[in-house]
Design a protein around this motif. Sequence first.
Motif, PDB file in Angstrom:
ATOM      1  N   LEU A   1      38.368  38.854  36.585  1.00 32.27           N
ATOM      2  CA  LEU A   1      36.948  38.571  36.355  1.00 32.27           C
ATOM      3  C   LEU A   1      36.477  39.252  35.078  1.00 32.27           C
ATOM      4  O   LEU A   1      35.785  38.656  34.252  1.00 32.27           O
ATOM      5  CB  LEU A   1      36.109  39.082  37.534  1.00 32.27           C
ATOM      6  N   LEU A   2      36.900  40.506  34.917  1.00 26.66           N
ATOM      7  CA  LEU A   2      36.491  41.253  33.732  1.00 26.66           C
ATOM      8  C   LEU A   2      37.037  40.597  32.466  1.00 26.66           C
ATOM      9  O   LEU A   2      36.313  40.405  31.492  1.00 26.66           O
ATOM     10  CB  LEU A   2      36.987  42.708  33.836  1.00 26.66           C
ATOM     11  N   LEU A   3      38.304  40.218  32.497  1.00 30.28           N
ATOM     12  CA  LEU A   3      38.929  39.599  31.323  1.00 30.28           C
ATOM     13  C   LEU A   3      38.254  38.264  30.992  1.00 30.28           C
ATOM     14  O   LEU A   3      38.019  37.950  29.826  1.00 30.28           O
ATOM     15  CB  LEU A   3      40.420  39.381  31.592  1.00 30.28           C
ATOM     16  N   GLN A   4      37.925  37.502  32.018  1.00 36.16           N
ATOM     17  CA  GLN A   4      37.246  36.228  31.787  1.00 36.16           C
ATOM     18  C   GLN A   4      35.864  36.478  31.165  1.00 36.16           C
ATOM     19  O   GLN A   4      35.455  35.768  30.254  1.00 36.16           O
ATOM     20  CB  GLN A   4      37.115  35.469  33.117  1.00 36.16           C
ATOM     21  N   PHE A   5      35.196  37.514  31.613  1.00 32.79           N
ATOM     22  CA  PHE A   5      33.862  37.799  31.096  1.00 32.79           C
ATOM     23  C   PHE A   5      33.916  38.362  29.669  1.00 32.79           C
ATOM     24  O   PHE A   5      33.116  37.972  28.821  1.00 32.79           O
ATOM     25  CB  PHE A   5      33.137  38.789  32.024  1.00 32.79           C
ATOM     26  N   THR A   6      34.844  39.256  29.390  1.00 34.89           N
ATOM     27  CA  THR A   6      34.855  39.893  28.066  1.00 34.89           C
ATOM     28  C   THR A   6      35.631  39.075  27.031  1.00 34.89           C
ATOM     29  O   THR A   6      35.254  39.037  25.869  1.00 34.89           O
ATOM     30  CB  THR A   6      35.479  41.307  28.108  1.00 34.89           C
ATOM     31  N   ASP A   7      36.732  38.429  27.438  1.00 34.22           N
ATOM     32  CA  ASP A   7      37.584  37.734  26.471  1.00 34.22           C
ATOM     33  C   ASP A   7      37.597  36.220  26.641  1.00 34.22           C
ATOM     34  O   ASP A   7      38.268  35.524  25.888  1.00 34.22           O
ATOM     35  CB  ASP A   7      39.038  38.237  26.583  1.00 34.22           C
ATOM     36  N   LYS A   8      36.917  35.743  27.655  1.00 34.93           N
ATOM     37  CA  LYS A   8      36.885  34.312  27.973  1.00 34.93           C
ATOM     38  C   LYS A   8      38.277  33.715  28.104  1.00 34.93           C
ATOM     39  O   LYS A   8      38.595  32.662  27.538  1.00 34.93           O
ATOM     40  CB  LYS A   8      36.082  33.542  26.918  1.00 34.93           C
ATOM     41  N   ARG A   9      39.138  34.429  28.793  1.00 31.70           N
ATOM     42  CA  ARG A   9      40.459  33.850  29.083  1.00 31.70           C
ATOM     43  C   ARG A   9      40.923  34.301  30.455  1.00 31.70           C
ATOM     44  O   ARG A   9      40.382  35.246  31.025  1.00 31.70           O
ATOM     45  CB  ARG A   9      41.485  34.223  28.010  1.00 31.70           C
TER      46      ARG A   9
ATOM     47  N   GLU B   1      27.412  34.142  35.011  1.00 25.63           N
ATOM     48  CA  GLU B   1      26.210  34.295  35.832  1.00 25.63           C
ATOM     49  C   GLU B   1      26.288  35.592  36.652  1.00 25.63           C
ATOM     50  O   GLU B   1      25.292  36.308  36.773  1.00 25.63           O
ATOM     51  CB  GLU B   1      26.047  33.091  36.769  1.00 25.63           C
ATOM     52  N   ALA B   2      27.451  35.869  37.220  1.00 28.41           N
ATOM     53  CA  ALA B   2      27.573  37.052  38.072  1.00 28.41           C
ATOM     54  C   ALA B   2      27.239  38.321  37.295  1.00 28.41           C
ATOM     55  O   ALA B   2      26.469  39.163  37.752  1.00 28.41           O
ATOM     56  CB  ALA B   2      28.981  37.138  38.645  1.00 28.41           C
ATOM     57  N   PHE B   3      27.825  38.445  36.117  1.00 28.97           N
ATOM     58  CA  PHE B   3      27.570  39.652  35.315  1.00 28.97           C
ATOM     59  C   PHE B   3      26.138  39.677  34.785  1.00 28.97           C
ATOM     60  O   PHE B   3      25.486  40.726  34.781  1.00 28.97           O
ATOM     61  CB  PHE B   3      28.554  39.719  34.145  1.00 28.97           C
ATOM     62  N   ILE B   4      25.655  38.520  34.359  1.00 28.23           N
ATOM     63  CA  ILE B   4      24.338  38.486  33.713  1.00 28.23           C
ATOM     64  C   ILE B   4      23.212  38.616  34.738  1.00 28.23           C
ATOM     65  O   ILE B   4      22.231  39.330  34.509  1.00 28.23           O
ATOM     66  CB  ILE B   4      24.199  37.226  32.827  1.00 28.23           C
TER      67      ILE B   4
ATOM     68  N   ASN C   1      35.509  35.690  45.148  1.00 24.97           N
ATOM     69  CA  ASN C   1      36.276  35.151  44.014  1.00 24.97           C
ATOM     70  C   ASN C   1      37.360  34.171  44.484  1.00 24.97           C
ATOM     71  O   ASN C   1      37.679  34.122  45.660  1.00 24.97           O
ATOM     72  CB  ASN C   1      36.886  36.319  43.222  1.00 24.97           C
ATOM     73  N   LYS C   2      37.906  33.444  43.518  1.00 22.79           N
ATOM     74  CA  LYS C   2      38.963  32.427  43.712  1.00 22.79           C
ATOM     75  C   LYS C   2      38.406  31.161  44.354  1.00 22.79           C
ATOM     76  O   LYS C   2      39.082  30.504  45.159  1.00 22.79           O
ATOM     77  CB  LYS C   2      40.148  32.989  44.525  1.00 22.79           C
ATOM     78  N   SER C   3      37.170  30.800  43.980  1.00 23.29           N
ATOM     79  CA  SER C   3      36.540  29.608  44.560  1.00 23.29           C
ATOM     80  C   SER C   3      37.275  28.332  44.156  1.00 23.29           C
ATOM     81  O   SER C   3      37.050  27.272  44.732  1.00 23.29           O
ATOM     82  CB  SER C   3      35.076  29.535  44.135  1.00 23.29           C
TER      83      SER C   3
ATOM     84  N   ALA D   1      37.609  33.282  38.530  1.00 23.23           N
ATOM     85  CA  ALA D   1      38.032  33.853  37.253  1.00 23.23           C
ATOM     86  C   ALA D   1      38.932  32.853  36.530  1.00 23.23           C
ATOM     87  O   ALA D   1      39.020  32.842  35.307  1.00 23.23           O
ATOM     88  CB  ALA D   1      38.770  35.168  37.476  1.00 23.23           C
ATOM     89  N   ARG D   2      39.594  31.967  37.296  1.00 27.00           N
ATOM     90  CA  ARG D   2      40.488  30.986  36.675  1.00 27.00           C
ATOM     91  C   ARG D   2      39.707  29.939  35.887  1.00 27.00           C
ATOM     92  O   ARG D   2      39.977  29.694  34.724  1.00 27.00           O
ATOM     93  CB  ARG D   2      41.352  30.301  37.736  1.00 27.00           C
ATOM     94  N   THR D   3      38.710  29.313  36.542  1.00 24.32           N
ATOM     95  CA  THR D   3      37.957  28.248  35.865  1.00 24.32           C
ATOM     96  C   THR D   3      36.729  28.791  35.145  1.00 24.32           C
ATOM     97  O   THR D   3      36.041  28.047  34.471  1.00 24.32           O
ATOM     98  CB  THR D   3      37.469  27.204  36.881  1.00 24.32           C
ATOM     99  N   ALA D   4      36.426  30.057  35.306  1.00 20.56           N
ATOM    100  CA  ALA D   4      35.265  30.724  34.719  1.00 20.56           C
ATOM    101  C   ALA D   4      33.963  30.360  35.439  1.00 20.56           C
ATOM    102  O   ALA D   4      32.891  30.794  35.028  1.00 20.56           O
ATOM    103  CB  ALA D   4      35.131  30.440  33.223  1.00 20.56           C
TER     104      ALA D   4
END
Lengths: 212, 335
Positions: free
Chosen positions: A22-30, A158-161, A119-121, A150-153
């Motif tokens: 989740l963190l990597l998806q949020f900070t690096d978008k991957r 939204e969660a972080f923001i 997570n993992k929806s 975290a896979r599909t973003a």
Amino acid sequence: MSYAYLFKYIIIGDTGVGKSCLLLQFTDKRFQPVHDLTIGVEFGARMITIDNKLIKLQIWDTAGQEAFRSITRSYYRGAAGALLVYDITRRETFNHLTTWLEDARQHSNSNMVIMLIGNKSDLESRREVKKEEGDAFAREHGLIFMETSARTAANVEEAFINTAKEIYEKIQEGVFDINNEANGIKIGPQHSPSNASLPPGSQSSSPSSGCC
Amino acid sequence: MISEIKEAKQRKKVLQNQLKAEDELAHATKIWSQEILPKWNQMKSQRRTLELWWQGAPPCVRGKLWRLAISNDLNITHDLYGICVARAQERLNSTPGSTDSVCDSFRDADREASMELIQLDISRTFPHLCIFQKGGPYYDMLHCLLAAYVCYRPDVGYVQGMSFIAAILILNMDAPDAFICFANLLNRPCHRAFYSLDQPLMEAYYSTYNELLKENLPSLFAHFECSKLTPDLYLLDWVYTVFSKAMSLDVASRVWDVFLRDGEEFLFRTAIGVLHLYQDSLLNMDFLSGSKFLTKLPDDLTAAQLFKSISSVHTIISKRSFGQILASQTHPSDK
């Protein structure tokens, strides 16, 4: 880049629920399908904008194994927000939420905003925890709730923001004492109305040079 | 035309260096395997051995050297390993809740110190090497070793981070020997303290490290104090995995070599060596950049740079050795 506020977040939850992803998806978008195991704690950061103000998120990503709880407990100190994560495909990670929540409430500032994340929806076919169950748990304990992938973003931003928005609102309402760093909030270098009112140490806390 | 000549010269030089390195490696291999290892007890403390050891063991003698250096104080036999693996296998095959499991002590062990968690973590151990993942060549071996350890030490169980230690050993020796080394390493004071999460003792190690840091790099120590970048934030990972997660496999193996020569003190000396190497950058980083940097070191860190840096780190402060400083931290009244 100078910011108006800095919020400290902590990500907690059982091992393997996808905290680091989740963190990597949020900070690096991957998305990294197989992420390195987290030992102790890892860090991430990102700037967001709320109400036209730049806010820097300082995110502590913790190890999930129960053995490490005694260590991660000390990381709640000074957190303004927490993301409590479970895995919708593993019922036991949902069953452990109560213990996590007790831990978080006991060791954090009472105003800390907690976001519950299923997570993992994206793995609908392997789902073991219904969305309604997450919803009900959140309502019962006064948390915000979202399902993410975290896979599909999906919903990751939204969660972080949304967590940050809630913290920001609390600041506006005067719930948080922003001059007390124990609340997990720091005022940015350019933003303060008068430097004299700042606690020692935050006057020169420009993002590049840190302290001293 | 001129550039072509230059390029050719460059190529020749690279080739010459390679040949030279290969010659040195062959020479070192010969000394290790013909002179030192066969007469280990006589040779292990000799100056020449220690000097050669500092330069790193040739990969083909590494397994044997490590086995000898770790030794087997616990007297674990290959048979015992076999028994532990069989028990673990039995537990894996038994359905949850059934009563015919041999390893009843598991019942009391931490719920999460279970086989499922080990499975989950194996694929998250050196994922980029693609050999420990399910279907990879070492998946079963790593799984067996860790599961056997849970059977051998149910009181410790499986703790995240162990898979890195086990993996590094498996890459250098066969499974029963890797198990023996693994169990003996984890029984040494520092790793025993960290893996059993003995917080007062961990604090003592952190304080000892902090004293060394203050002595070796006073301005960086002051900067970290001021930005609240405490050692636990990055040392835990380094100690748990003996740097194998933070550094490339080549560099980490070199650290392991000397860690097995010098003992736990070298873990902390290496940590300060890392800080010394990157001191100039670290002094300009705030809490967040600094802690991010240290929990994910640059990929281009080389063994040559690191060891040059480590060699400048001293671990004796006002005639007090690492062990003495540590002892004064664990018994504060003796100070």
